[in-house]
Design a protein around this motif. Structure first.
Motif, PDB file in Angstrom:
ATOM      1  N   LEU A   6      13.397 -15.427  -7.270  1.00  0.00           N
ATOM      2  CA  LEU A   6      13.167 -14.292  -8.274  1.00  0.00           C
ATOM      3  C   LEU A   6      13.838 -12.986  -7.658  1.00  0.00           C
ATOM      4  N   GLY A   7      14.365 -11.887  -8.418  1.00  0.00           N
ATOM      5  CA  GLY A   7      14.613 -10.603  -7.914  1.00  0.00           C
ATOM      6  C   GLY A   7      13.541  -9.939  -8.365  1.00  0.00           C
ATOM      7  N   VAL A   8      13.008  -9.271  -7.422  1.00  0.00           N
ATOM      8  CA  VAL A   8      11.730  -8.354  -7.779  1.00  0.00           C
ATOM      9  C   VAL A   8      11.879  -6.937  -7.293  1.00  0.00           C
ATOM     10  N   GLN A   9      11.523  -6.078  -8.203  1.00  0.00           N
ATOM     11  CA  GLN A   9      11.702  -4.683  -7.817  1.00  0.00           C
ATOM     12  C   GLN A   9      10.245  -3.961  -7.773  1.00  0.00           C
ATOM     13  N   TYR A  10      10.121  -3.006  -7.070  1.00  0.00           N
ATOM     14  CA  TYR A  10       8.805  -2.481  -6.973  1.00  0.00           C
ATOM     15  C   TYR A  10       8.731  -0.731  -6.184  1.00  0.00           C
ATOM     16  N   ASP A  11       7.737  -0.008  -6.816  1.00  0.00           N
ATOM     17  CA  ASP A  11       7.684   1.026  -6.213  1.00  0.00           C
ATOM     18  C   ASP A  11       6.543   0.978  -5.041  1.00  0.00           C
ATOM     19  N   GLY A  12       7.010   1.021  -3.970  1.00  0.00           N
ATOM     20  CA  GLY A  12       5.964   0.824  -2.784  1.00  0.00           C
ATOM     21  C   GLY A  12       4.715   2.033  -2.626  1.00  0.00           C
ATOM     22  N   SER A  13       5.004   2.883  -3.245  1.00  0.00           N
ATOM     23  CA  SER A  13       4.311   3.887  -2.720  1.00  0.00           C
ATOM     24  C   SER A  13       2.668   3.520  -2.963  1.00  0.00           C
ATOM     25  N   CYS A  14       2.116   2.685  -3.808  1.00  0.00           N
ATOM     26  CA  CYS A  14       0.947   2.685  -4.175  1.00  0.00           C
ATOM     27  C   CYS A  14       0.512   1.306  -3.357  1.00  0.00           C
ATOM     28  N   CYS A  47       9.557 -14.152   1.366  1.00  0.00           N
ATOM     29  CA  CYS A  47      10.486 -13.152   0.841  1.00  0.00           C
ATOM     30  C   CYS A  47      11.839 -12.885   1.912  1.00  0.00           C
ATOM     31  N   ALA A  48      12.692 -12.130   1.532  1.00  0.00           N
ATOM     32  CA  ALA A  48      14.030 -11.989   2.087  1.00  0.00           C
ATOM     33  C   ALA A  48      13.840 -11.068   3.411  1.00  0.00           C
ATOM     34  N   GLY A  49      12.796 -10.215   3.411  1.00  0.00           N
ATOM     35  CA  GLY A  49      12.476  -9.015   4.275  1.00  0.00           C
ATOM     36  C   GLY A  49      11.143  -8.606   3.821  1.00  0.00           C
ATOM     37  N   ARG A  50      10.396  -8.510   4.860  1.00  0.00           N
ATOM     38  CA  ARG A  50       9.013  -7.844   4.329  1.00  0.00           C
ATOM     39  C   ARG A  50       9.391  -6.080   4.512  1.00  0.00           C
ATOM     40  N   THR A  51       8.621  -5.612   3.643  1.00  0.00           N
ATOM     41  CA  THR A  51       8.559  -4.189   3.830  1.00  0.00           C
ATOM     42  C   THR A  51       7.267  -3.514   3.960  1.00  0.00           C
ATOM     43  N   ASP A  52       7.326  -2.216   4.361  1.00  0.00           N
ATOM     44  CA  ASP A  52       6.139  -1.763   5.023  1.00  0.00           C
ATOM     45  C   ASP A  52       5.328  -1.112   3.887  1.00  0.00           C
ATOM     46  N   ALA A  53       4.167  -0.432   3.993  1.00  0.00           N
ATOM     47  CA  ALA A  53       3.391   0.608   3.075  1.00  0.00           C
ATOM     48  C   ALA A  53       4.320   1.599   2.720  1.00  0.00           C
ATOM     49  N   GLY A  54       4.319   2.065   1.661  1.00  0.00           N
ATOM     50  CA  GLY A  54       5.381   2.927   1.177  1.00  0.00           C
ATOM     51  C   GLY A  54       6.832   2.825   0.859  1.00  0.00           C
ATOM     52  N   VAL A  55       7.198   1.531   1.284  1.00  0.00           N
ATOM     53  CA  VAL A  55       8.514   1.340   1.251  1.00  0.00           C
ATOM     54  C   VAL A  55       8.965   0.769   0.083  1.00  0.00           C
ATOM     55  N   HIS A  56       9.876   0.820  -0.685  1.00  0.00           N
ATOM     56  CA  HIS A  56      10.378   0.424  -1.936  1.00  0.00           C
ATOM     57  C   HIS A  56      11.374  -0.730  -2.043  1.00  0.00           C
ATOM     58  N   GLY A  57      11.255  -1.598  -3.140  1.00  0.00           N
ATOM     59  CA  GLY A  57      12.224  -2.518  -3.313  1.00  0.00           C
ATOM     60  C   GLY A  57      13.093  -2.395  -4.416  1.00  0.00           C
ATOM     61  N   ILE A  58      14.337  -2.181  -4.504  1.00  0.00           N
ATOM     62  CA  ILE A  58      15.295  -2.109  -5.658  1.00  0.00           C
ATOM     63  C   ILE A  58      15.451  -3.791  -5.690  1.00  0.00           C
ATOM     64  N   GLU A  59      15.573  -4.344  -4.856  1.00  0.00           N
ATOM     65  CA  GLU A  59      15.828  -5.934  -5.324  1.00  0.00           C
ATOM     66  C   GLU A  59      15.565  -6.634  -4.081  1.00  0.00           C
ATOM     67  N   GLN A  60      14.156  -6.972  -3.852  1.00  0.00           N
ATOM     68  CA  GLN A  60      13.485  -7.942  -3.087  1.00  0.00           C
ATOM     69  C   GLN A  60      13.789  -9.402  -3.756  1.00  0.00           C
ATOM     70  N   VAL A  61      14.210 -10.522  -2.927  1.00  0.00           N
ATOM     71  CA  VAL A  61      14.460 -11.793  -3.285  1.00  0.00           C
ATOM     72  C   VAL A  61      13.424 -12.696  -2.675  1.00  0.00           C
ATOM     73  N   VAL A  62      12.690 -13.500  -3.566  1.00  0.00           N
ATOM     74  CA  VAL A  62      11.862 -14.136  -2.999  1.00  0.00           C
ATOM     75  C   VAL A  62      11.999 -15.641  -3.876  1.00  0.00           C
ATOM     76  N   HIS A  63      11.315 -16.783  -3.108  1.00  0.00           N
ATOM     77  CA  HIS A  63      11.574 -18.049  -3.761  1.00  0.00           C
ATOM     78  C   HIS A  63      10.182 -18.804  -3.538  1.00  0.00           C
ATOM     79  N   PHE A  64      10.041 -19.663  -4.318  1.00  0.00           N
ATOM     80  CA  PHE A  64       8.973 -20.717  -4.296  1.00  0.00           C
ATOM     81  C   PHE A  64       9.145 -21.814  -5.046  1.00  0.00           C
ATOM     82  N   ASP A  65       8.265 -22.893  -4.726  1.00  0.00           N
ATOM     83  CA  ASP A  65       8.570 -24.196  -4.997  1.00  0.00           C
ATOM     84  C   ASP A  65       7.390 -24.583  -6.289  1.00  0.00           C
ATOM     85  N   THR A  66       7.897 -25.318  -7.135  1.00  0.00           N
ATOM     86  CA  THR A  66       6.937 -25.688  -8.312  1.00  0.00           C
ATOM     87  C   THR A  66       7.558 -26.955  -9.055  1.00  0.00           C
TER      88      THR A  66
END
Length: 271
Positions: A6-14, A47-66
């Protein structure tokens, strides 16, 4: 078994960063709860790389198995239905998965490079319009001086001078591919691309470049700082507000529907 990316985007401020915590108030916890509500199945994301509190992700990449059968459209819209407005899946891709194979896609270990943007509002007066979206400094900055200083960081180097004390990386040696600094009006954007980054490395580099840009240090100081391998000599860690995980580079064989690093700039209202 299938591996979903998955490509995940987030506003990390909250959020309290990416990585799961006992309080559950992280992007990872929120994403995994949304997947559970959508599928009725517990999954563990990587995830591809952990981000700290307040840091945003325009394109975080994650995987999981199912074991579940879902098409890409369903993974995106189904999971998004259970996510808050500050987090959204942008795309989904099923990749080939062979149990016990070392050739499977891995969000972290398959990554070839990572790109971050740091957005800085440079004005005498702070702007509430950029609150939580950009760092701020009132000292006028010289982009040419900062660009000159940044050249000393290119190539493979020991980045201990820019490493947080609690960093868990096995080695401080990383390859910095590029650092671009551009200015438009009162905004300055730093774009850094490297093989990987140490904890707080981008924020520590930006803080030190601001010292140079504001005239507190000469550009050559960045080389001296790098060679010293002494974190105490560098500038303080700069605020997280303007930091964006922008792009993770992978081999084209995986066929991930990603944007390039330049395309991620439009999310910052900076072109």
């Amino acid at each position: 078994m299938k591996r979903i990316v998955l490509g995940v985007q987030y506003d990390g401020s909250c959020w309290s960063g990416w990585q799961t915590q006992p309080n559950g108030h992280t992007v990872q916890d929120t994403l995994e709860k949304a997947i559970l509500r959508f599928t009725g199945t517990v999954v563990k994301t990587t995830c591809a790389g952990r981000t700290d509190a307040g840091v945003h992700g325009i394109e975080q990449v994650v995987h999981f198995d199912t074991e579940l059968e879902r098409n890409a459209y369903s993974w995106v819209n189904g999971v998004n239905a259970f996510l808050p407005p500050s987090v959204a899946v942008q795309w989904s891709k099923e990749v080939t998965f062979v149990p016990d194979s070392d050739d499977n896609f891995h969000a972290r270990f398959s990554a070839r490079a990572r790109t971050y943007h740091y957005v800085l509002f440079n004005s005498k007066i702070r702007s509430p319009m950029w609150n939580n979206r950009a760092g701020w400094t009132f000292t006028p900055l010289d982009v040419e001086r900062m660009s000159e200083a940044a050249t000393y960081l290119l190539g493979e180097n020991d980045f201990s001078s820019f490493r947080a004390s609690g960093c868990q990386a096995k080695s401080p040696v990383k390859h910095m591919y590029s650092i671009n600094i551009r200015k438009q009006g009162e905004l300055i954007v730093f774009t850094l691309c490297a093989s990987a980054f140490l904890h707080h490395m981008v924020r520590n580099i930006v803080g030190s470049l601001i010292f140079v840009g504001g005239g507190r240090r000469e550009p050559e100081w960045m080389r001296e700082l790098l060679l010293s391998r002494n974190r105490s000599l560098a500038a303080p860690t700069f605020m997280p507000d303007g930091l964006y995980l922008a792009k993770i580079d992978y081999d084209e064989k995986w066929g991930l529907p990603q944007k390039n690093a330049d395309e991620t700039m439009h999310f910052l209202s900076f072109t």
